[in-house]
Design a protein around this motif. Structure first.
Motif, PDB file in Angstrom:
ATOM      1  N   UNK A 236       0.824  -1.205   0.000  1.00 37.26           N
ATOM      2  CA  UNK A 236       0.000   0.000   0.000  1.00 37.26           C
ATOM      3  C   UNK A 236       0.857   1.252   0.000  1.00 37.26           C
ATOM      4  N   UNK A 237       1.952   1.246   0.757  1.00 33.40           N
ATOM      5  CA  UNK A 237       2.798   2.421   0.876  1.00 33.40           C
ATOM      6  C   UNK A 237       3.503   2.802  -0.405  1.00 33.40           C
ATOM      7  N   UNK A 238       3.756   1.842  -1.292  1.00 34.46           N
ATOM      8  CA  UNK A 238       4.447   2.168  -2.550  1.00 34.46           C
ATOM      9  C   UNK A 238       3.484   2.187  -3.741  1.00 34.46           C
ATOM     10  N   UNK A 239       2.208   2.192  -3.440  1.00 31.68           N
ATOM     11  CA  UNK A 239       1.214   2.210  -4.512  1.00 31.68           C
ATOM     12  C   UNK A 239       1.431   3.399  -5.440  1.00 31.68           C
ATOM     13  N   UNK A 240       1.444   3.132  -6.720  1.00 33.13           N
ATOM     14  CA  UNK A 240       1.587   4.175  -7.718  1.00 33.13           C
ATOM     15  C   UNK A 240       3.015   4.601  -7.995  1.00 33.13           C
ATOM     16  N   UNK A 241       3.980   4.085  -7.245  1.00 33.34           N
ATOM     17  CA  UNK A 241       5.382   4.430  -7.483  1.00 33.34           C
ATOM     18  C   UNK A 241       5.960   3.429  -8.476  1.00 33.34           C
ATOM     19  N   UNK A 242       6.014   3.839  -9.752  1.00 27.74           N
ATOM     20  CA  UNK A 242       6.447   2.889 -10.768  1.00 27.74           C
ATOM     21  C   UNK A 242       7.961   2.701 -10.786  1.00 27.74           C
ATOM     22  N   UNK A 243       8.641   3.365  -9.861  1.00 23.67           N
ATOM     23  CA  UNK A 243      10.091   3.234  -9.795  1.00 23.67           C
ATOM     24  C   UNK A 243      10.556   2.598  -8.491  1.00 23.67           C
ATOM     25  N   UNK A 244       9.650   1.984  -7.736  1.00 21.89           N
ATOM     26  CA  UNK A 244      10.016   1.418  -6.430  1.00 21.89           C
ATOM     27  C   UNK A 244       9.568  -0.037  -6.327  1.00 21.89           C
ATOM     28  N   UNK A 245      10.364  -0.815  -5.653  1.00 25.14           N
ATOM     29  CA  UNK A 245      10.072  -2.237  -5.458  1.00 25.14           C
ATOM     30  C   UNK A 245      10.617  -2.666  -4.101  1.00 25.14           C
ATOM     31  N   UNK A 246       9.848  -3.479  -3.372  1.00 26.56           N
ATOM     32  CA  UNK A 246      10.276  -4.041  -2.087  1.00 26.56           C
ATOM     33  C   UNK A 246      10.248  -5.559  -2.190  1.00 26.56           C
ATOM     34  N   UNK A 247      11.343  -6.194  -1.780  1.00 20.95           N
ATOM     35  CA  UNK A 247      11.344  -7.659  -1.699  1.00 20.95           C
ATOM     36  C   UNK A 247      11.977  -8.100  -0.391  1.00 20.95           C
ATOM     37  N   UNK A 248      11.578  -9.283   0.071  1.00 24.57           N
ATOM     38  CA  UNK A 248      12.091  -9.814   1.326  1.00 24.57           C
ATOM     39  C   UNK A 248      12.077 -11.329   1.242  1.00 24.57           C
ATOM     40  N   UNK A 249      13.166 -11.958   1.698  1.00 21.61           N
ATOM     41  CA  UNK A 249      13.241 -13.421   1.584  1.00 21.61           C
ATOM     42  C   UNK A 249      14.066 -14.015   2.714  1.00 21.61           C
ATOM     43  N   UNK A 250      13.789 -15.274   3.006  1.00 20.77           N
ATOM     44  CA  UNK A 250      14.588 -16.041   3.945  1.00 20.77           C
ATOM     45  C   UNK A 250      15.715 -16.730   3.209  1.00 20.77           C
ATOM     46  N   UNK A 251      16.936 -16.619   3.728  1.00 21.95           N
ATOM     47  CA  UNK A 251      18.096 -17.118   2.987  1.00 21.95           C
ATOM     48  C   UNK A 251      18.110 -18.633   2.851  1.00 21.95           C
ATOM     49  N   UNK A 252      17.326 -19.337   3.661  1.00 24.29           N
ATOM     50  CA  UNK A 252      17.271 -20.796   3.546  1.00 24.29           C
ATOM     51  C   UNK A 252      16.273 -21.255   2.496  1.00 24.29           C
ATOM     52  N   UNK A 253      15.489 -20.319   1.964  1.00 20.98           N
ATOM     53  CA  UNK A 253      14.494 -20.677   0.962  1.00 20.98           C
ATOM     54  C   UNK A 253      13.136 -20.990   1.532  1.00 20.98           C
ATOM     55  N   UNK A 254      12.986 -20.830   2.840  1.00 20.33           N
ATOM     56  CA  UNK A 254      11.720 -21.136   3.503  1.00 20.33           C
ATOM     57  C   UNK A 254      11.287 -19.933   4.321  1.00 20.33           C
ATOM     58  N   UNK A 255      10.035 -19.556   4.193  1.00 19.35           N
ATOM     59  CA  UNK A 255       9.471 -18.458   4.973  1.00 19.35           C
ATOM     60  C   UNK A 255       8.236 -18.963   5.695  1.00 19.35           C
ATOM     61  N   UNK A 256       8.357 -19.152   7.000  1.00 16.75           N
ATOM     62  CA  UNK A 256       7.242 -19.706   7.751  1.00 16.75           C
ATOM     63  C   UNK A 256       6.930 -21.117   7.291  1.00 16.75           C
ATOM     64  N   UNK A 257       5.729 -21.600   7.583  1.00 22.11           N
ATOM     65  CA  UNK A 257       5.354 -22.959   7.180  1.00 22.11           C
ATOM     66  C   UNK A 257       4.858 -23.036   5.749  1.00 22.11           C
ATOM     67  N   UNK A 258       5.627 -22.448   4.812  1.00 25.93           N
ATOM     68  CA  UNK A 258       5.215 -22.396   3.406  1.00 25.93           C
ATOM     69  C   UNK A 258       6.342 -22.886   2.515  1.00 25.93           C
ATOM     70  N   UNK A 259       6.046 -23.027   1.234  1.00 30.73           N
ATOM     71  CA  UNK A 259       7.059 -23.426   0.257  1.00 30.73           C
ATOM     72  C   UNK A 259       7.697 -22.221  -0.409  1.00 30.73           C
ATOM     73  N   UNK A 260       7.350 -21.026   0.022  1.00 26.08           N
ATOM     74  CA  UNK A 260       7.898 -19.801  -0.548  1.00 26.08           C
ATOM     75  C   UNK A 260       9.028 -19.280   0.324  1.00 26.08           C
TER      76      UNK A 260
ATOM     77  N   UNK B 294      15.182 -25.167  -1.416  1.00 28.03           N
ATOM     78  CA  UNK B 294      16.271 -25.158  -0.425  1.00 28.03           C
ATOM     79  C   UNK B 294      17.543 -24.570  -1.030  1.00 28.03           C
ATOM     80  N   UNK B 295      18.141 -23.605  -0.353  1.00 28.42           N
ATOM     81  CA  UNK B 295      19.306 -22.912  -0.888  1.00 28.42           C
ATOM     82  C   UNK B 295      20.625 -23.498  -0.412  1.00 28.42           C
ATOM     83  N   UNK B 296      20.594 -24.318   0.627  1.00 31.71           N
ATOM     84  CA  UNK B 296      21.817 -24.892   1.161  1.00 31.71           C
ATOM     85  C   UNK B 296      22.471 -24.044   2.225  1.00 31.71           C
ATOM     86  N   UNK B 297      21.900 -22.865   2.525  1.00 35.58           N
ATOM     87  CA  UNK B 297      22.462 -22.013   3.570  1.00 35.58           C
ATOM     88  C   UNK B 297      21.330 -21.532   4.465  1.00 35.58           C
ATOM     89  N   UNK B 298      21.679 -20.823   5.533  1.00 41.08           N
ATOM     90  CA  UNK B 298      20.670 -20.244   6.425  1.00 41.08           C
ATOM     91  C   UNK B 298      21.336 -19.194   7.299  1.00 41.08           C
TER      92      UNK B 298
END
Length: 432
Positions: free
Chosen positions: A343-367, A411-415
């Motif tokens: 919501x905070x970056x809505x309409x900003x065509x020059x901005x992007x936010x990404x976030x990831x877990x280095x082990x390849x797992x975020x919470x109890x999901x496959x993402x 799985x990325x092989x690291x954490x």
């Protein structure tokens, strides 16, 4: 050979400069993960070490355990040992080691059996023998021999995780209910010497916190554990109380530890790649420790302030946020960061936010996490998704999935913890 990670996110929407940012985030993530593969860290930590004179046992536990053990076998001669990692994280055999896969984040019977096998192997060692302990994130759940009924340990662990308790509070409790945590594994190995090489997934990175410190003196006390349970309103089972009142070892003369890698390295690797892509780059912190959705909103606030600067900017934050689970949805802390930023970056065509877990797992999901840009809110509305409702229900996974904004790496092989980033390709305007 470089590791390849698959990723999935929105593609094909041409909005000028924003598409450059869209291409760049994958490049930054891949570079950070490549730099933080555990093999080189283990080889560097083992350089010059002498394990001669007796047997050398190897015990590896955590999400990066397989790759750490694989690297160690290239450097030292190991008599036998055990590798314990998360399901799907062991791609093959590692003779002469026994490889086990087990449950995470809640321990299971496979983990208990594998840990017992490790304890059998170190039983009866002499002062001439050595134990090489390789630990990484996830080791707290995977390397476990409970002193209470497993269902009690699992219930307490699950309740603390759901409550949003920080890792130090969780570990203070787990150490006292375990036969291997809080330095107790080193005691079981005595008089043999234990050398620990650790990859840190804990903000601050202390040896006692990584995998609950199986071979590290424990600075926490019984009072810490009891206070944590009270703070998060977790009921103490009668069977657990005597163990919660029993202190852990405060000195271990037969053990030493090297922290060979952590989230600071993840941030630096991402920053190096960002600079190579032409971004002015700032590492905001490598000790991020707050509510996930607040971290997302903070990154969005920076985007609103800086997107018109006319400069190419990257803001990075490493660490581990928390999620207080109040709903019944599916998601993880990195997905909540991304969804909260949308919501905070809505309409900003020059901005992007990404976030990831280095082990390849975020919470109890496959993402591994999520990625959003200035068009994500419009996409969510067209898909009939309310971000506010999804966050209330802790259902970031399905919200981001509806617009193709989940990150998948496998799985990325690291954490070494999480990385969150804001990338901006600015337009001419005010300074930031």
């Amino acid at each position: 050979m470089a590791t390849k990670w698959r990723s999935a996110a929105r593609a094909g929407r041409a909005r000028g400069v924003g598409m450059g940012v869209n291409r760049d985030w994958e490049t930054v993530m891949a570079a950070a993960l490549e730099r933080c593969q555990p093999g080189e860290a283990v080889r560097r930590a083992l350089a010059g070490r002498d394990f001669s004179g007796g047997q050398l046992m190897l015990v590896a536990a955590g999400k990066a355990a397989f790759r750490m053990a694989e690297a160690a076998l290239q450097v030292v001669r190991v008599d036998k040992g055990v590798v314990i990692t998360k399901y799907g994280h062991a791609p093959g055999a590692l003779p002469p080691l026994e490889v086990y896969e087990a449950g995470h984040p809640v321990p299971d019977e496979n983990g208990y059996r594998a840990t017992e096998r490790a304890l059998e192997m170190v039983r009866g060692l002499t002062e001439r023998d050595h134990v090489l302990l390789l630990i990484s994130g996830g080791g707290s759940a995977l390397f476990e021999s409970p002193l209470v009924k497993p269902e009690i340990l699992e219930a307490l662990t699950g309740a603390l995780l759901r409550s949003g308790a920080d890792i130090r509070s969780i570990n203070a409790v787990r150490k006292r209910l375990s036969a291997v945590k809080g330095g107790k594994f080193a005691l079981r190995c005595a008089p043999a010497h234990v050398t620990t090489i650790a990859l840190s997934d804990v903000v601050g990175g202390g040896p006692d916190a990584i995998a609950s410190g199986p071979a590290a003196p424990d600075p926490t006390t019984c009072q810490h554990a009891l206070a944590a349970l009270k703070r998060y309103s977790v009921e103490i089972p009668e069977e657990a109380l005597p163990h919660l009142l029993t202190e852990t070892p405060k000195a271990l003369p037969n053990a030493d530890c090297v922290v060979a890698g952590g989230v600071a390295e993840l941030c630096e690797a991402a920053a190096l790649r960002c600079r190579g892509l032409g971004y002015e780059t700032l590492i905001l912190t490598d000790s991020l420790d707050c509510e996930a959705r607040e971290a997302g909103r903070f990154l969005a606030a920076i985007a609103r302030r800086c997107h018109e600067s006319g400069r190419k900017l990257a803001f990075l934050a490493g660490g581990e946020t928390v999620v207080h689970v109040a709903g019944k949805g599916l998601g993880g802390r990195n997905q909540e960061i991304a969804l909260a930023a949308a919501e905070g970056i809505r309409g900003l065509d020059d901005a992007l936010v990404f976030s990831f877990g280095s082990d390849g797992t975020d919470g109890p999901t496959d993402a591994a996490g999520g990625v959003v840009d200035g068009g994500s809110m419009d996409d969510l509305e067209r898909a009939g998704v309310s971000p506010e409702a999804a966050l209330r229900n802790n259902d970031a996974y399905h919200a981001l999935s509806a617009i193709g904004a989940l990150i998948f790496t496998g799985p990325t092989g690291t954490n070494v913890n999480d990385l969150s980033a804001l990338l901006i390709n600015g337009k001419e305007g005010k300074s930031c």
